[in-house]
Design an enzyme around this catalytic site. Sequence first.
Site, mmCIF file in Angstrom:
data_model
loop_
_atom_site.group_PDB
_atom_site.id
_atom_site.type_symbol
_atom_site.label_atom_id
_atom_site.label_comp_id
_atom_site.label_asym_id
_atom_site.label_seq_id
_atom_site.Cartn_x
_atom_site.Cartn_y
_atom_site.Cartn_z
ATOM 1 N N VAL A 1 4.596 69.401 42.702
ATOM 2 C CA VAL A 1 3.614 69.008 41.524
ATOM 3 C C VAL A 1 3.901 68.148 40.268
ATOM 4 C CG1 VAL A 1 1.676 70.809 40.241
ATOM 5 C CG2 VAL A 1 2.429 71.049 42.481
ATOM 6 N N VAL B 1 -5.702 77.810 42.563
ATOM 7 C CA VAL B 1 -6.834 77.497 43.773
ATOM 8 C C VAL B 1 -6.962 76.734 44.111
ATOM 9 C CG1 VAL B 1 -8.290 79.225 44.291
ATOM 10 C CG2 VAL B 1 -7.384 79.679 42.808
ATOM 11 N N LYS C 1 -4.989 83.711 44.994
ATOM 12 C CA LYS C 1 -5.576 83.224 44.590
ATOM 13 C C LYS C 1 -7.373 83.252 44.995
ATOM 14 C CE LYS C 1 -3.444 79.012 46.530
ATOM 15 N NZ LYS C 1 -2.995 78.511 48.101
ATOM 16 N N GLY D 1 7.977 70.710 55.133
ATOM 17 C CA GLY D 1 7.624 70.995 53.661
ATOM 18 C C GLY D 1 6.165 71.912 52.807
HETATM 19 N N1 LIG Z 1 3.346 72.785 46.303
HETATM 20 C C1 LIG Z 1 2.612 72.863 46.356
HETATM 21 O O1 LIG Z 1 1.791 73.144 46.863
HETATM 22 C C2 LIG Z 1 1.290 74.184 45.137
HETATM 23 C C3 LIG Z 1 0.289 73.345 45.352
HETATM 24 C C4 LIG Z 1 -0.482 74.481 44.091
HETATM 25 C C5 LIG Z 1 0.025 75.387 43.241
HETATM 26 N N2 LIG Z 1 1.576 75.163 43.476
HETATM 27 C C6 LIG Z 1 2.344 76.020 42.242
HETATM 28 O O2 LIG Z 1 2.583 74.975 41.326
HETATM 29 C C7 LIG Z 1 4.038 75.902 40.456
HETATM 30 C C8 LIG Z 1 4.953 74.429 40.791
HETATM 31 O O3 LIG Z 1 5.402 74.418 42.409
HETATM 32 P P1 LIG Z 1 6.689 73.342 42.798
HETATM 33 O O4 LIG Z 1 6.248 73.500 44.453
HETATM 34 O O5 LIG Z 1 6.664 72.419 42.236
HETATM 35 O O6 LIG Z 1 8.009 73.860 42.887
HETATM 36 P P2 LIG Z 1 9.190 73.300 42.306
HETATM 37 O O7 LIG Z 1 9.375 71.891 43.687
HETATM 38 O O8 LIG Z 1 10.591 74.575 43.218
HETATM 39 O O9 LIG Z 1 9.257 72.722 41.085
HETATM 40 C C9 LIG Z 1 9.441 73.831 40.332
HETATM 41 C C10 LIG Z 1 10.235 73.013 39.155
HETATM 42 O O10 LIG Z 1 10.717 73.267 38.132
HETATM 43 C C11 LIG Z 1 11.852 73.399 37.419
HETATM 44 N N3 LIG Z 1 12.159 74.425 36.942
HETATM 45 C C12 LIG Z 1 12.995 75.829 37.155
HETATM 46 N N4 LIG Z 1 13.440 76.047 36.633
HETATM 47 C C13 LIG Z 1 14.079 75.378 35.434
HETATM 48 C C14 LIG Z 1 14.202 75.453 33.787
HETATM 49 N N5 LIG Z 1 14.844 76.927 33.391
HETATM 50 N N6 LIG Z 1 13.797 74.671 32.854
HETATM 51 C C15 LIG Z 1 13.099 74.022 33.415
HETATM 52 N N7 LIG Z 1 12.311 73.512 34.637
HETATM 53 C C16 LIG Z 1 12.971 74.191 35.489
HETATM 54 C C17 LIG Z 1 12.194 72.601 38.443
HETATM 55 O O11 LIG Z 1 13.663 71.918 38.187
HETATM 56 P P3 LIG Z 1 14.924 71.328 38.633
HETATM 57 O O12 LIG Z 1 14.154 69.924 39.794
HETATM 58 O O13 LIG Z 1 15.772 70.719 38.449
HETATM 59 O O14 LIG Z 1 15.051 71.949 40.180
HETATM 60 C C18 LIG Z 1 11.566 71.946 39.042
HETATM 61 O O15 LIG Z 1 11.635 70.231 38.937
HETATM 62 C C19 LIG Z 1 4.321 76.985 40.838
HETATM 63 O O16 LIG Z 1 3.530 78.131 40.474
HETATM 64 C C20 LIG Z 1 3.320 76.881 42.712
HETATM 65 O O17 LIG Z 1 2.908 77.914 42.699
HETATM 66 C C21 LIG Z 1 2.267 74.490 44.071
#
Ligand SMILES: NC(=O)c1ccc[n+]([C@@H]2O[C@H](COP(=O)([O-])OP(=O)(O)OC[C@H]3O[C@@H](n4cnc5c(N)ncnc54)[C@H](OP(=O)(O)O)[C@@H]3O)[C@@H](O)[C@H]2O)c1
Length: 395
Positions: free
Chosen positions: A36, A143, A215, A197
């Site tokens: 995201v 959501v 949600k 993914g």
């Molecule tokens: N993915 C979806 O389609 C989606 C849809 C709706 C909502 N969401 C929500 O959006 C949020 C993010 O999801 P995501 O899928 O984008 O997760 P993700 O791909 O796992 O990304 C998480 C990010 O957080 C960073 N991070 C982890 N620990 C950290 C720290 N200590 N300090 C700074 N940065 C840190 C990671 O850094 P690195 O890159 O260096 O590892 C990564 O860039 C979640 O709450 C999820 O529920 C996701």
Amino acid sequence: MQALPRVLCSSEASSPAMPPTTTRAQGVGLLGCGTVGSGVARRLLASHPGLIRAIAVRDPRKPRDVAWDDFASDAFDVVDDPGVRVVVECIGGLGLARELVLRAIARGKDVVTANKDLIATEGPWLAAFAARTGASLRYEAAVGGAIPIVRALHGSLANEDVIEIGGVLNGTTNFVLDAMEAGAEYADALAEAQRLGFAEADPRSDVDGHDAAHKLAILAGLAFRRPSVSPALARRGIGAISRDDVRAGAERGLRLKLVAVARRAGDAIEAGVTPAYVADDHPFARARGAENVVRVLGRGCGTLVFSGAGAGGDATASSVVADVLAALSERERLVAFNGADLVARPLRIPLLVRFAEGSVITSDAVSLDAMEAAARGFGGRGVVRSVIPVWRDAA
Ligand SMILES: NC(=O)c1ccc[n+]([C@@H]2O[C@H](COP(=O)([O-])OP(=O)(O)OC[C@H]3O[C@@H](n4cnc5c(N)ncnc54)[C@H](OP(=O)(O)O)[C@@H]3O)[C@@H](O)[C@H]2O)c1
């Protein structure tokens, strides 16, 4: 509702050393640059060059498809940066992300987050906390990915008398159930979702129904204007669904969906997440692959159906960026839900009980927490193969 954290809201939040940030800074601090966060970064860098002031990640050396040279490794530094007015939390989870959001709110900064776990469990009091510090909290992306349902409930439908809200809120399980309909076994369908993914390495939050429950709690809180229904949410996942279950539905013109619904039932709200058979022409059956469907039934608005990309970096980023721009223009400040408390109880729904020989659909609705007991009531018919709800709209 939880009490506000004293240490943050008494001294820090009101400290004269930390005046409201609205008149001084305009910068965005992005926390996380994964699925995201990278979508948010690319979008903002293209549409509003210079707006992003800092981006924090866990590993600044990781190669990323984002035109940014100087990733920060300490997310708290980004929150504390006086040039950052809007903190965009895209890390996820209830640990570090929660601490960072608290810190930002304590400093009177606007917060935008896609974190449904955090908003479902602590959203109401975080919003109340934000109201005390002059901050704001926005969570459209928590959501339905790109579907603008939070804004619709908070804005256009703010005065609506909602009778029911819900639908298909988890794309991963929908993808898996669709693949099973096409002939795949559960394990193979889940592995394919992971390969593409659509499912995380640890898929439990999705397949066990936690994600959909979170949600639904957020939607129900907004729709019924009460703090949350999450503690009362009856929840069943798709882990026990077999291809035979899918086939048995298809023979009756029914499709299996992970349905998440909250609805008024007299003075109470019934709510629950469950795999359920849905008629092929029902709006819930419209969700294909990783899509979401959200239906709102209201006394004034009638039936409204929202559908589209429920997840994915670019789709979710579009909602996050809309919230960032709303924060900067101080539009649509969300307040804590503070409506009358309504009694919540598990969703009641008819069941399809399958035996080794034949099957039956119960004539009465059964509470989600009493399904097994209801199935045992058919003991005389032989071994029960499965018991799965059949979705019926309230008359
Ligand atoms: N993915 C979806 O389609 C989606 C849809 C709706 C909502 N969401 C929500 O959006 C949020 C993010 O999801 P995501 O899928 O984008 O997760 P993700 O791909 O796992 O990304 C998480 C990010 O957080 C960073 N991070 C982890 N620990 C950290 C720290 N200590 N300090 C700074 N940065 C840190 C990671 O850094 P690195 O890159 O260096 O590892 C990564 O860039 C979640 O709450 C999820 O529920 C996701």
